[in-house]
Design a protein around this motif. Structure first.
Motif, mmCIF file in Angstrom:
data_model
loop_
_atom_site.group_PDB
_atom_site.id
_atom_site.type_symbol
_atom_site.label_atom_id
_atom_site.label_comp_id
_atom_site.label_asym_id
_atom_site.label_seq_id
_atom_site.Cartn_x
_atom_site.Cartn_y
_atom_site.Cartn_z
ATOM 1 N N GLY A 215 0.788 -1.226 0.000
ATOM 2 C CA GLY A 215 0.000 0.000 0.000
ATOM 3 C C GLY A 215 0.817 1.272 0.000
ATOM 4 O O GLY A 215 0.274 2.363 0.183
ATOM 5 N N TYR A 216 2.131 1.153 -0.154
ATOM 6 C CA TYR A 216 2.978 2.361 -0.242
ATOM 7 C C TYR A 216 3.748 2.337 -1.542
ATOM 8 O O TYR A 216 4.024 1.279 -2.101
ATOM 9 C CB TYR A 216 4.013 2.383 0.895
ATOM 10 C CG TYR A 216 3.451 2.572 2.267
ATOM 11 C CD1 TYR A 216 3.257 1.456 3.095
ATOM 12 C CD2 TYR A 216 3.132 3.832 2.755
ATOM 13 C CE1 TYR A 216 2.752 1.613 4.370
ATOM 14 C CE2 TYR A 216 2.624 3.998 4.033
ATOM 15 C CZ TYR A 216 2.436 2.878 4.835
ATOM 16 O OH TYR A 216 1.933 3.035 6.102
ATOM 17 N N ILE A 217 4.181 3.515 -1.987
ATOM 18 C CA ILE A 217 5.152 3.553 -3.075
ATOM 19 C C ILE A 217 6.516 3.451 -2.393
ATOM 20 O O ILE A 217 6.908 4.336 -1.625
ATOM 21 C CB ILE A 217 5.047 4.852 -3.890
ATOM 22 C CG1 ILE A 217 3.762 4.818 -4.712
ATOM 23 C CG2 ILE A 217 6.249 4.970 -4.831
ATOM 24 C CD1 ILE A 217 3.607 5.985 -5.651
ATOM 25 N N VAL A 218 7.204 2.357 -2.649
ATOM 26 C CA VAL A 218 8.491 2.129 -2.003
ATOM 27 C C VAL A 218 9.589 2.934 -2.673
ATOM 28 O O VAL A 218 10.434 3.536 -2.028
ATOM 29 C CB VAL A 218 8.837 0.622 -2.030
ATOM 30 C CG1 VAL A 218 10.238 0.383 -1.500
ATOM 31 C CG2 VAL A 218 7.808 -0.154 -1.216
ATOM 32 N N GLU A 219 9.526 2.900 -4.022
ATOM 33 C CA GLU A 219 10.591 3.583 -4.760
ATOM 34 C C GLU A 219 10.099 3.942 -6.151
ATOM 35 O O GLU A 219 9.282 3.220 -6.732
ATOM 36 C CB GLU A 219 11.797 2.640 -4.879
ATOM 37 C CG GLU A 219 13.103 3.338 -5.112
ATOM 38 C CD GLU A 219 14.277 2.373 -5.069
ATOM 39 O OE1 GLU A 219 14.183 1.325 -4.390
ATOM 40 O OE2 GLU A 219 15.275 2.671 -5.734
ATOM 41 N N GLU A 220 10.556 5.016 -6.708
ATOM 42 C CA GLU A 220 10.236 5.311 -8.098
ATOM 43 C C GLU A 220 11.420 5.959 -8.775
ATOM 44 O O GLU A 220 12.254 6.595 -8.142
ATOM 45 C CB GLU A 220 8.997 6.188 -8.219
ATOM 46 C CG GLU A 220 9.107 7.563 -7.572
ATOM 47 C CD GLU A 220 7.803 8.353 -7.742
ATOM 48 O OE1 GLU A 220 6.893 8.164 -6.910
ATOM 49 O OE2 GLU A 220 7.710 9.143 -8.700
ATOM 50 N N GLY A 221 11.500 5.759 -10.080
ATOM 51 C CA GLY A 221 12.610 6.344 -10.830
ATOM 52 C C GLY A 221 12.587 5.846 -12.263
ATOM 53 O O GLY A 221 11.632 5.209 -12.683
ATOM 54 N N SER A 222 13.634 6.106 -12.982
ATOM 55 C CA SER A 222 13.725 5.629 -14.356
ATOM 56 C C SER A 222 13.949 4.116 -14.322
ATOM 57 O O SER A 222 14.383 3.570 -13.305
ATOM 58 C CB SER A 222 14.883 6.302 -15.071
ATOM 59 O OG SER A 222 16.106 5.756 -14.594
#
Lengths: 250, 220, 236
Positions: A215-222
């Motif tokens: 239920g969380y965004i753990v990580e984001e990126g390219s």
């Protein structure tokens, strides 16, 4: 630009989304990855109100709505600015392939019928199913149905196209060609949010990869960042399980 | 135009006395129907030569005739063939109901059997079981949960169906509830009373059968 | 036994009886069409769970399903005038008997068809509605253009069976004094003392109607399959 802010959603005692925010630039492709139960599908379905979030705000272009308290009219407006490709295709069983697209254009978007038919035929041609125009979904294979589903979503000319695990229900041999089609849609410049398990597709097509868990965004990126230089341990764990050892250097 | 609650109660009490009549007319034919109906269904499933064709046609024709009509026809035949016996009419009613229910039950049972995939039979034969063993150990245990809801419907329908003995003059709940009405000339209380009695019987039987259904499905 | 049956009487009675067949058809037409509309209302009300109406309907449906049709007709015949008088001051005791019978059948059909429709609507896969909504189609338009057509197809076999059953149920109305084919047979028998031929004729007529309707419904079932070869599951 599409902006989702602080989305929260629970089903009874189960908290599915805790506090999720996401930004999608125009013309970009965002791929959401994560294990089952991570909330990624719920997040996607909250955008077009197939799930009603408990909290959150959605901004498409210049207009914003509250994801919880939006009224019928606002919901309808958002649904007319978005379109969706479903895991189970969900083609209208009582309409032909052509009529599936025409119906959506005419009744959903108020496009005059003649124009709608023309656009529908064009989209079907683009997915290579012109000869199956008058076939009913029950007469089409799974792969063909999904192509019509994609044609329908693209024809609606939405500000963002939502893909809910578009290849999960397909036979392995058909996954590749469907992904190729989705890649083409991306190339045509559509703004897309794709929930999927297909890693190489994500690497190939995504402008941004988002990893969700619990239920969380753990990580984001390219894609480069996420697949080759994941910062979070949880991300690493997930990738290790999904990708055969040795393919990516963690 | 009046409606008297006092008379309604009188009619209810009068009707309740005849509940056993209604129940017997409903359940005895049903019990017989389950036995015969299952046999007929099996005969048709296994395509026993003459029997299958005969019942196929018989069922198709007989189920096209309304219950009242068959009852009246049998009644007339009975009157001319037999000397009036003490319980003659009652037996006639039992006979007609049994025949009718057997047809209906045979269709329900046949439908339940047909819903079992052929593969179940095939796998069983392939494992060396005989037809009898297959039926006993594999097929019938699967048929029962499927057939149960239909049989529940049948039971409830059977109870409601008994009301047509009105044409024979047999005193059941319907007739019995209106006995007091002969004095008051007001029949509304009588029929409402009958309706209430049927409604309650139906609710009780349905409750009982649904629980039975759940209990039997759990066991499997 | 000797005078039980005679072909002469069969031939003689047939034209007399057949003149009353339109009454049966009329009753079926009225009961089925109005019952159909009532059924749609009941089904949608129950699905939407409209607060007070839903509870009232549950009780009403329980009554219709828990009591014999014959009793329902008798109750309507005797109680309806009282209700109408108390509520609107209208005296309906002299109305044509067929009206009461029609009313009872309309209510009965409404409940049973309503249950069939409700089941059929709920049987349409959830994804159909979701896809329609996702395409920007409104709730009501989605129901009319996507859900309802599919629900109709699902409901067709059961609806056909109910119609066939309705024909059979009309055989009861003569007990209330309606002069239909059964009533005519009864009247003939009262004067001549011979009923068997009449009832056998009636039995034959009903069997033929049954065959005809079954053939028609089977054909319609086959044609409404959107290209699939076989319908999954005959809901009966």
């Amino acid at each position: 630009m599409i902006k989702i802010e602080h989305v929260k959603k629970s089903f009874g005692h189960l908290d599915v989304l805790h506090d999720v925010s996401l930004t999608v630039d125009d013309g970009s492709v965002v791929v959401i990855l994560g294990p089952s139960g991570s909330g990624k599908t719920t997040l996607l379905r909250s955008i077009n109100f197939l799930e009603r979030a408990d909290k959150g705000k959605l901004t498409i272009g210049s207009s914003s709505v509250d994801l919880h308290s939006a009224k019928k009219k606002e919901v309808l407006e958002i649904r007319r600015k978005t379109s969706m490709v479903f895991q189970n295709y969900n083609l209208f069983a009582n309409k032909t392939a052509l009529e599936n697209i025409v119906e959506a254009l005419v009744t959903g978007h108020g496009i005059p019928r003649a124009q709608a038919v023309e656009r529908a035929k064009e989209e079907l041609r683009k997915v290579g199913l012109s000869d199956k125009e008058n076939y009913y979904p029950s007469q089409l294979s799974g792969g063909q149905q999904q192509r019509v589903g994609i044609a329908r979503a693209v024809a609606l000319d939405a500000e963002v196209i939502l893909f809910d695990e578009p290849t999960s229900a397909l036979d392995p041999e058909l996954v590749g060609e469907t992904l190729a089609l989705i890649k083409q849609v991306a190339k045509d410049g559509h703004t897309m949010i794709v929930v999927t398990h297909e890693m190489s597709f994500a690497e190939d097509v995504a402008d941004k990869v988002v990893f969700m868990d619990g239920g969380y965004i753990v990580e984001e990126g390219s894609p480069q960042d996420i697949f080759y230089h994941p910062k979070e341990e949880r991300t690493r764990q997930f990738l290790r399980r999904i990708i055969p050892v040795g393919e990516y250097v963690i | 135009m009046k409606f008297s609650l006092e008379y309604l109660w009188k009619c209810i009490l009068s009707g309740i006395i005849y509940i056993p009549v209604t129940l017997k007319l409903a359940l005895i034919p049903l019990a017989l129907a389950i036995v015969f109906g299952t046999l007929i269904a099996l005969a048709r499933i296994f395509k026993v030569p003459v029997v299958e064709k005969f019942f196929k046609i018989f069922v198709a024709i007989y189920s096209g005739i309304p219950g009242v009509v068959t009852m009246l026809i049998f009644h007339l035949i009975y009157l001319s063939l037999f000397k009036p016996a003490k319980n003659g009419i009652m037996l006639l009613a039992y006979f007609t109901f049994t025949l009718g229910r057997t047809i209906v039950v045979s269709e329900s049972v046949r439908g339940a059997f047909l819903s079992i995939p052929k593969g179940q039979y095939e796998a069983s034969y392939a494992c060396g079981l005989s037809t009898f063993q297959t039926l006993k150990k594999i097929i019938i245990p699967q048929v029962i949960p499927v057939a149960l809801p239909a049989l529940t419907n049948n039971a409830l329908g059977s109870i409601k169906n008994t009301s047509i003995v009105l044409v024979l003059g047999i005193v059941d709940v319907l007739n019995g509830a209106t006995i007091p009405c002969a004095d008051t000339y007001s029949y509304v209380e009588g029929y409402v009373a009958a309706a209430i009695i049927y409604w309650v019987i139906n609710a009780i039987v349905e409750f009982f059968l649904v629980h039975l259904e759940k209990h039997l499905s759990k066991k499997k | 036994m000797a005078d039980l049956f005679s072909w002469q009487r069969v031939v003689k009675n047939f034209p007399i009886l057949i003149t009353k067949l339109p009454v049966t058809f009329e009753i079926v037409a009225v009961a089925f069409s109005l019952g159909f509309i009532l059924a749609l209302l009941i089904a949608t009300t129950r699905i939407k769970k409209v607060p007070l109406l839903n509870q009232i309907l549950t009780v009403f449906i329980s009554f219709e399903r828990g009591t014999p049709l014959l009793v329902q007709m008798l109750v309507v015949y005797y109680a309806f005038p009282i209700v109408l008088y108390k509520a609107f001051g209208i005296d309906s005791r002299r109305w044509e008997k067929i009206i009461f019978v029609d009313l009872a059948l309309i209510l009965n059909q409404g409940v049973f068809l309503g249950e069939i429709f409700r089941g059929a609507i709920l049987a349409v896969p959830k994804g159909q509605k979701e896809a329609a909504l996702a395409c920007g189609i409104s709730d009501s338009k989605a129901f009319i253009k996507i859900i309802l057509p599919q629900a109709i197809r699902i409901a067709l076999p059961s609806t056909g069976l109910t119609l066939i059953g309705l024909f059979q149920e009309t055989s009861l109305v003569y007990m209330l004094g309606v002069m239909d084919i059964m009533g005519r047979a009864s009247a003939l028998g009262a004067t001549s003392g011979h009923n068997l031929e009449s009832y056998l004729i009636i039995a034959l007529i009903f069997v033929l109607i049954n065959f005809g309707l079954t053939a028609i419904t089977t054909k319609i079932d086959k044609n409404l399959t959107y290209g699939t070869k076989n319908l999954t599951g005959r809901a009966a």
